[in-house]
Design a protein around this motif. Structure first.
Motif, short mmCIF file in Angstrom:
data_model
loop_
_atom_site.label_atom_id
_atom_site.label_comp_id
_atom_site.label_asym_id
_atom_site.label_seq_id
_atom_site.Cartn_x
_atom_site.Cartn_y
_atom_site.Cartn_z
N GLY A 46 0.79 -1.22 0.00
CA GLY A 46 0.00 0.00 0.00
C GLY A 46 0.81 1.27 0.00
N VAL A 47 0.13 2.36 0.29
CA VAL A 47 0.76 3.68 0.29
C VAL A 47 1.22 4.06 1.68
CG1 VAL A 47 -0.54 4.51 -1.69
CG2 VAL A 47 -1.47 4.83 0.59
N GLY A 48 0.86 3.27 2.69
CA GLY A 48 1.32 3.54 4.04
C GLY A 48 0.60 4.71 4.68
N SER A 49 1.12 5.14 5.82
CA SER A 49 0.50 6.23 6.56
C SER A 49 1.60 7.02 7.25
CB SER A 49 -0.47 5.66 7.60
OG SER A 49 0.21 4.80 8.50
N GLY A 50 1.21 8.06 7.96
CA GLY A 50 2.19 8.88 8.66
C GLY A 50 2.38 10.21 7.97
N SER A 51 3.46 10.89 8.31
CA SER A 51 3.74 12.19 7.73
C SER A 51 4.07 12.05 6.25
CB SER A 51 4.92 12.84 8.47
OG SER A 51 6.07 12.04 8.34
N PRO A 52 4.02 13.15 5.47
CA PRO A 52 4.34 13.05 4.04
C PRO A 52 5.69 12.39 3.82
CG PRO A 52 3.43 15.20 4.55
CD PRO A 52 3.63 14.51 5.86
N GLY A 53 5.70 11.40 2.96
CA GLY A 53 6.93 10.69 2.68
C GLY A 53 7.17 9.48 3.56
N GLU A 54 6.50 9.37 4.69
CA GLU A 54 6.72 8.25 5.61
C GLU A 54 5.69 7.15 5.37
OE1 GLU A 54 6.06 7.88 10.24
OE2 GLU A 54 8.04 8.76 9.84
N ARG A 55 6.13 5.91 5.39
CA ARG A 55 5.25 4.76 5.21
C ARG A 55 5.40 3.81 6.38
NH1 ARG A 55 5.62 7.96 1.48
NH2 ARG A 55 5.37 7.52 -0.74
N SER A 56 4.32 3.17 6.77
CA SER A 56 4.35 2.09 7.74
C SER A 56 3.62 0.90 7.14
CB SER A 56 3.67 2.51 9.05
OG SER A 56 4.37 3.57 9.66
N PHE A 57 4.17 -0.30 7.32
CA PHE A 57 3.53 -1.50 6.81
C PHE A 57 3.97 -2.67 7.66
CE2 PHE A 57 7.60 -1.19 4.73
CZ PHE A 57 8.07 -2.49 4.68
N SER A 58 3.32 -3.81 7.49
CA SER A 58 3.65 -4.97 8.31
C SER A 58 3.86 -6.21 7.44
CB SER A 58 2.55 -5.25 9.34
OG SER A 58 1.32 -5.53 8.70
N LEU A 59 4.73 -7.11 7.93
CA LEU A 59 4.97 -8.41 7.31
C LEU A 59 4.93 -9.47 8.40
CD1 LEU A 59 8.00 -7.56 4.98
CD2 LEU A 59 5.65 -8.01 4.24
N ARG A 60 4.51 -10.66 8.04
CA ARG A 60 4.51 -11.77 8.99
C ARG A 60 5.94 -12.19 9.32
NH1 ARG A 60 -0.14 -12.66 11.89
NH2 ARG A 60 -1.95 -12.55 10.51
N GLU A 61 6.18 -12.47 10.59
CA GLU A 61 7.50 -12.90 11.02
C GLU A 61 7.90 -14.19 10.31
OE1 GLU A 61 9.80 -13.17 15.28
OE2 GLU A 61 7.74 -13.88 15.16
N SER A 62 9.13 -14.24 9.78
CA SER A 62 9.60 -15.43 9.09
C SER A 62 11.12 -15.39 9.06
CB SER A 62 9.05 -15.52 7.67
OG SER A 62 9.69 -14.57 6.84
N GLU A 63 11.73 -16.46 8.52
CA GLU A 63 13.17 -16.52 8.36
C GLU A 63 13.62 -15.93 7.03
OE1 GLU A 63 15.18 -17.50 10.79
OE2 GLU A 63 13.37 -17.77 12.01
N ASP A 64 12.67 -15.54 6.19
CA ASP A 64 13.00 -15.06 4.85
C ASP A 64 13.63 -13.67 4.89
OD1 ASP A 64 11.90 -17.34 3.61
OD2 ASP A 64 9.89 -16.48 3.79
N ALA A 65 14.42 -13.40 3.86
CA ALA A 65 14.91 -12.05 3.63
C ALA A 65 13.99 -11.38 2.61
CB ALA A 65 16.34 -12.08 3.10
N TYR A 66 13.88 -10.06 2.70
CA TYR A 66 13.00 -9.30 1.82
C TYR A 66 13.77 -8.13 1.21
CZ TYR A 66 9.01 -11.64 4.02
OH TYR A 66 8.12 -12.58 4.47
N SER A 67 13.20 -7.60 0.14
CA SER A 67 13.60 -6.29 -0.33
C SER A 67 12.32 -5.49 -0.57
CB SER A 67 14.44 -6.37 -1.60
OG SER A 67 15.05 -5.11 -1.85
N LEU A 68 12.47 -4.20 -0.77
CA LEU A 68 11.33 -3.30 -0.83
C LEU A 68 11.53 -2.29 -1.93
CD1 LEU A 68 8.71 -2.43 0.89
CD2 LEU A 68 10.22 -0.71 1.88
#
Length: 324
Positions: A46-68
Motif C-alpha cells: 500500500g501507500v502507508g500512513s504517517g507524515s508526508p513521505g513516511e510509510r508504515s507497513f507490516s509483514l509476517r515474522e519469518s526466516e525469509d529475507a526481503y527487499s522493498l
C-alpha cells in the motif's frame, strides 16, 4: 506468527519527502550453485500512513529475507538503497527477525520533472477534458501506462514524472476524436512515435498534439455453428487490426468487452482506415480461449474483402455485426 511493523521514508534526491506511490515487498529466493538470488512473490503493502513521505507497513515474522521498492509519479520502480534493479549490489535486503531492520531508513527517488503540452482538434481549437496517458517503455516494442491526467478548459495539461533515464511515450484521446500518440501517430510502435526523457530539458515542453475526428464503433456478435461459445464481459473482448502497408497491424485502441447478449462498444473513437475485428471468446465445451475474426474464420484474412473487413470514414457512428 507475529506481524512485524516496518517504517520507511520516501524522499527525492534533494531530501524532500515524497507522498503517495505504491510500496511492494518481495521475498528473496536464494540461488543455488551458480544461479543468482531472485526476488519473487511481490506483496503490495500500500501507500502507508504517517507524515508526508513516511510509510508504515507490516509483514509476517519469518526466516525469509526481503527487499522493498516503491513506484511514485510514473517513475521507475526504485528499490531500497536507491537502485533500479534487484541485482544491483547496493539494493538493501532486510529480515523480520532483526529489530534493527524495522526502521528501514529512506528510499531515494529521482526529483520530479514537470512535462506540459496542449491537445487540440484539426482546426487548432483546444480540446478540454482530453485524457492524456503516459507510458513507460518497459521492453523492446512494449510500454505500460504509468500515469494519466486530463486537459483543462484551454486544452493544456501538466504531469509530473520521476523517471531517471526511462523513456516515455504519451497518448491523448477525447470523446469523438481518434486517439493519437505524441508525434501524431496511430500506434505506439510506429517509428515516428515520439519518446521523451526526464533528462533532456528540450522534452519538458511537449508542444501540441492534434486529434482528428473519429468514428464511434459498436456492434453485435452472435453464435452460429459453435453453440458452446459463451459471452462474458470479464473474459471476452473485441480488438481491432488495421490494414496498413499491405499487412494487418495491431492497433492500440482499448479492447471492447462483449456483454452476455453479444453487444460491444469501443470507448475510443476510431480513426479512418480499413479494419478487421478480432474476437476473443470462451469456449465452454473445451474450456479454452478461442480466436475468431469478423468473417467467423479462425485465421487472420490474407487481405481485406467485403466479408472480412470494414472501412471507417469519420465523422459518425458505425455498427458492425459478426456471426461465429
Amino acid at each position: 506468527r507475529r506481524s512485524i511493523v516496518f517504517t520507511v521514508r520516501v524522499v527525492d534526491t534533494e531530501g524532500n519527502p515524497v507522498p503517495g506511490g505504491y510500496l511492494n515487498a518481495c521475498r528473496v529466493i536464494p540461488g543455488t550453485g551458480s544461479s543468482p538470488d531472485t526476488c519473487e512473490h511481490f506483496t503490495p503493502v500500500g501507500v502507508g500512513s504517517g507524515s508526508p513521505g513516511e510509510r508504515s507497513f507490516s509483514l509476517r515474522e519469518s526466516e525469509d529475507a526481503y527487499s522493498l521498492g516503491v513506484t511514485v509519479d510514473g517513475g521507475l520502480f526504485t528499490w531500497l538503497g536507491g537502485t533500479f534493479s534487484f541485482d544491483d549490489p547496493a539494493t538493501v535486503r532486510f529480515t523480520t527477525s532483526d529489530p534493527a531492520d524495522h526502521d528501514l531508513g529512506e528510499i531515494v527517488v529521482p526529483v520530479a520533472t514537470t512535462f506540459s503540452g496542449d491537445v487540440e482538434d484539426e482546426a487548432g481549437s483546444p480540446i478540454a477534458n482530453a485524457a492524456v496517458a503516459v507510458y513507460i517503455e518497459s521492453e523492446p516494442g512494449g510500454c505500460s501506462n504509468v500515469k494519466s491526467v486530463t486537459t483543462d478548459p484551454s486544452g493544456h495539461y501538466a504531469i509530473e514524472l520521476r523517471g531517471g533515464s526511462a523513456n516515455y511515450k504519451l497518448r491523448a484521446s477525447a470523446a469523438g476524436h481518434a486517439a493519437r500518440w505524441l508525434g501524431g501517430t496511430v500506434d505506439s510502435g510506429d517509428p515516428a512515435t515520439r519518446s521523451f526523457t526526464v533528462s533532456d530539458p528540450a522534452d519538458h515542453n511537449l508542444g501540441s498534439l492534434t486529434l482528428p475526428v473519429g468514428t464511434q464503433l459498436s456492434g453485435t456478435v452472435s453464435i452460429g455453428g459453435s453453440p458452446s461459445y459463451e459471452f462474458s464481459p470479464f473474459d471476452d473482448a473485441v480488438s481491432l487490426m488495421r490494414w496498413d502497408g499491405g499487412k494487418w497491424v495491431e492497433t492500440d485502441y482499448d479492447r471492447a468487452a462483449i456483454s452476455p447478449d453479444g453487444q460491444f462498444s469501443f470507448g475510443d473513437a476510431i480513426g479512418d482506415g480499413t479494419y478487421t475485428a478480432r474476437f476473443s471468446i470462451y469456449d465452454v465445451g473445451s474450456g479454452d480461449e478461442v480466436i475468431r475474426y469478423l468473417d467467423g474464420g479462425a485465421s487472420l484474412p490474407s487481405a481485406p474483402t467485403t466479408g472480412n473487413s470494414f472501412t471507417l470514414t469519420a465523422p459518425g457512428d458505425r455498427v458492425i455485426n459478426a456471426t461465429l
